[in-house]
Design an enzyme around this catalytic site. Structure first.
Site, short mmCIF file in Angstrom:
data_model
loop_
_atom_site.label_atom_id
_atom_site.label_comp_id
_atom_site.label_asym_id
_atom_site.label_seq_id
_atom_site.Cartn_x
_atom_site.Cartn_y
_atom_site.Cartn_z
N ARG A 102 30.57 -37.94 -44.51
CA ARG A 102 31.75 -38.80 -44.33
C ARG A 102 31.61 -39.46 -42.98
O ARG A 102 31.54 -38.78 -41.95
CB ARG A 102 33.04 -37.98 -44.40
CG ARG A 102 34.26 -38.75 -43.91
CD ARG A 102 35.56 -38.07 -44.21
NE ARG A 102 35.88 -38.17 -45.62
CZ ARG A 102 37.10 -37.95 -46.14
NH1 ARG A 102 38.10 -37.62 -45.34
NH2 ARG A 102 37.32 -38.06 -47.42
N HIS A 129 34.73 -45.12 -51.32
CA HIS A 129 35.02 -43.69 -51.50
C HIS A 129 34.73 -43.33 -52.96
O HIS A 129 35.64 -43.09 -53.75
CB HIS A 129 36.49 -43.43 -51.14
CG HIS A 129 36.83 -41.99 -50.90
ND1 HIS A 129 35.89 -40.97 -50.99
CD2 HIS A 129 38.00 -41.38 -50.57
CE1 HIS A 129 36.49 -39.82 -50.73
NE2 HIS A 129 37.75 -40.03 -50.48
N GLN A 132 36.17 -39.99 -54.70
CA GLN A 132 37.60 -40.05 -55.02
C GLN A 132 37.82 -40.81 -56.33
O GLN A 132 38.59 -40.38 -57.19
CB GLN A 132 38.37 -40.73 -53.88
CG GLN A 132 39.85 -40.90 -54.15
CD GLN A 132 40.59 -39.57 -54.21
OE1 GLN A 132 40.47 -38.76 -53.32
NE2 GLN A 132 41.36 -39.35 -55.27
N ASP A 219 47.36 -46.50 -51.34
CA ASP A 219 46.70 -45.72 -50.28
C ASP A 219 47.36 -46.13 -48.95
O ASP A 219 48.10 -47.12 -48.90
CB ASP A 219 45.19 -46.04 -50.28
CG ASP A 219 44.39 -45.25 -49.24
OD1 ASP A 219 44.89 -44.19 -48.79
OD2 ASP A 219 43.28 -45.69 -48.88
N CYS A 259 45.25 -41.25 -53.49
CA CYS A 259 44.12 -40.41 -53.08
C CYS A 259 44.55 -39.32 -52.11
O CYS A 259 43.87 -38.31 -51.98
CB CYS A 259 43.03 -41.28 -52.46
SG CYS A 259 43.58 -42.28 -51.08
N ARG A 287 39.31 -33.56 -57.86
CA ARG A 287 38.26 -33.73 -56.86
C ARG A 287 37.27 -32.56 -56.95
O ARG A 287 36.07 -32.75 -56.88
CB ARG A 287 38.85 -33.78 -55.43
CG ARG A 287 39.60 -35.05 -55.08
CD ARG A 287 38.73 -36.28 -55.05
NE ARG A 287 37.60 -36.19 -54.12
CZ ARG A 287 37.66 -36.43 -52.82
NH1 ARG A 287 38.78 -36.82 -52.26
NH2 ARG A 287 36.59 -36.31 -52.05
N1 NVA Z 1 41.71 -45.31 -46.87
C1 NVA Z 1 41.84 -43.95 -46.41
C2 NVA Z 1 41.42 -42.99 -47.48
C3 NVA Z 1 41.57 -41.53 -47.13
C4 NVA Z 1 41.11 -40.63 -48.23
C5 NVA Z 1 41.02 -43.75 -45.14
O1 NVA Z 1 39.88 -44.23 -45.11
O2 NVA Z 1 41.51 -43.15 -44.20
N1 CP Z 2 41.41 -38.19 -50.59
C1 CP Z 2 40.60 -37.65 -49.66
O1 CP Z 2 39.42 -37.97 -49.55
O2 CP Z 2 41.21 -36.71 -48.88
P1 CP Z 2 40.62 -36.08 -47.55
O3 CP Z 2 40.59 -37.17 -46.51
O4 CP Z 2 41.60 -35.00 -47.21
O5 CP Z 2 39.25 -35.55 -47.81
#
Ligand code: NVA
Ligand code: CP
Length: 300
Positions: A102, A129, A132, A219, A259, A287
């Protein structure tokens, strides 16, 4: 399947096969059937951003598959002190059987795959992502019986989630509409591809986008890494919310997906969130099952 870098790289058949495997693994877990398909294997999990679901689902997933997962925070890795990703990839390839990462830049994930010799799984970048959205597609299929033909409406920031939802939705035969403020649209190349390959619309008009939707998705307004813009974004996105007015124009049996983490009173009202909490937390549970399917497909 060698890697999971972005959904563009997968065919409709490959996505379906991951979802089928996820259903199978969910069944085996629920019925106490042993499924140690990755016995003795090790997954490294590099995190340059926070995570609850991704970290826990991958870690528990590896354990349930008979392997182990190593949490590698970039604060502790030499990568955080400037060791190039090209070198990190080649070193970790000699210890591990796979890497989940990540991070911010999509190029970093692609570079890891280019220089490493083990499967690389994208656990979120600023661009997309994919893990997800595989869980989202699995949940939609569970609730609706099928994915194809459903209308998916995404309301909010044209971010990583929007990009992956467009690709996943269109590939699986959904109609996809996006409502977002001007200047905050999803990736231009993805939108062009979507318009050429399916039914796709991007508009500033929330009610137009949500009309007859089968699935409503939202989101956060400010993603990880955009904390400095949060106050400004709150003003820009104020209307881009899933609320009763939006639900009223969607299909009567429309489901809601998020998500997570969610900001009640911002991208979704507390009322709509709680009314659809079962769908949202089933999505979060999925997930785990989808992550396990991806791990088996890449590392099995
Ligand atoms: N768009 C959000 C998704 C988190 C799962 C982020 O990137 O923070
Ligand atoms: N939806 C998601 O990826 O959650 P986290 O940021 O908690 O991993």
């Amino acid at each position: 399947m060698k890697h999971l870098l972005k959904l563009q790289d997968l065919s409709k058949e490959e996505i379906t096969s991951i979802l089928n495997m996820a259903d199978q693994l969910k069944y085996e877990k629920k019925h106490g059937i042993e499924h140690k398909r990755l016995a003795g294997k090790s997954l490294g999990m590099i995190f340059q951003k926070s995570s609850t679901r991704t970290r826990v689902s991958f870690e528990v997933g590896m354990y349930e598959l008979g392997g182990q997962a190593l949490f590698l925070s970039s604060n502790d890795l030499q990568i955080g002190r400037g060791e190039p990703v090209e070198d990190t990839a080649r070193v970790l390839s000699r210890y591990l059987d796979g890497i989940m990462i990540r991070t911010y830049k999509q190029e970093e994930v692609e570079k890891l795959a280019e220089y490493g010799s083990i499967p690389i799984i994208n656990g979120l970048t600023d661009y997309c992502h994919p893990c997800q959205v595989l869980a989202d597609l699995m949940t939609i299929r569970e609730y609706k019986g099928a994915i194809k033909g459903n209308k998916l409406t995404y309301i909010g920031d044209g971010n990583n989630m929007a990009n992956s939802l467009i690709v996943g939705g269109i590939k699986m035969g959904m109609k996809v509409s996006v409502a977002c403020p001007k200047g905050y649209e999803p990736d231009a190349d993805i939108m062009k591809w979507a318009a050429e390959n399916g039914e796709f619309e991007c508009t500033e008009d929330i009610l137009k986008a949500a009309k007859d939707a089968d699935v409503l998705y939202t989101d956060v307004w400010a993603s990880m890494g955009q904390e400095a813009e949060a106050a400004q974004r709150k003003e820009i996105f104020v209307k881009y919310q899933i609320n009763d007015e939006v639900m009223a124009v969607a299909k009567k049996d429309a489901m809601v997906q998020h998500c997570l983490p969610a900001h009640r009173g911002e991208e979704i009202t507390a009322k709509v969130f709680e009314e659809h909490a079962d769908e949202i937390f089933d999505e979060a549970e999925n997930r785990l099952h989808v992550q396990k399917a991806v791990l088996v497909k890449c590392m099995g």
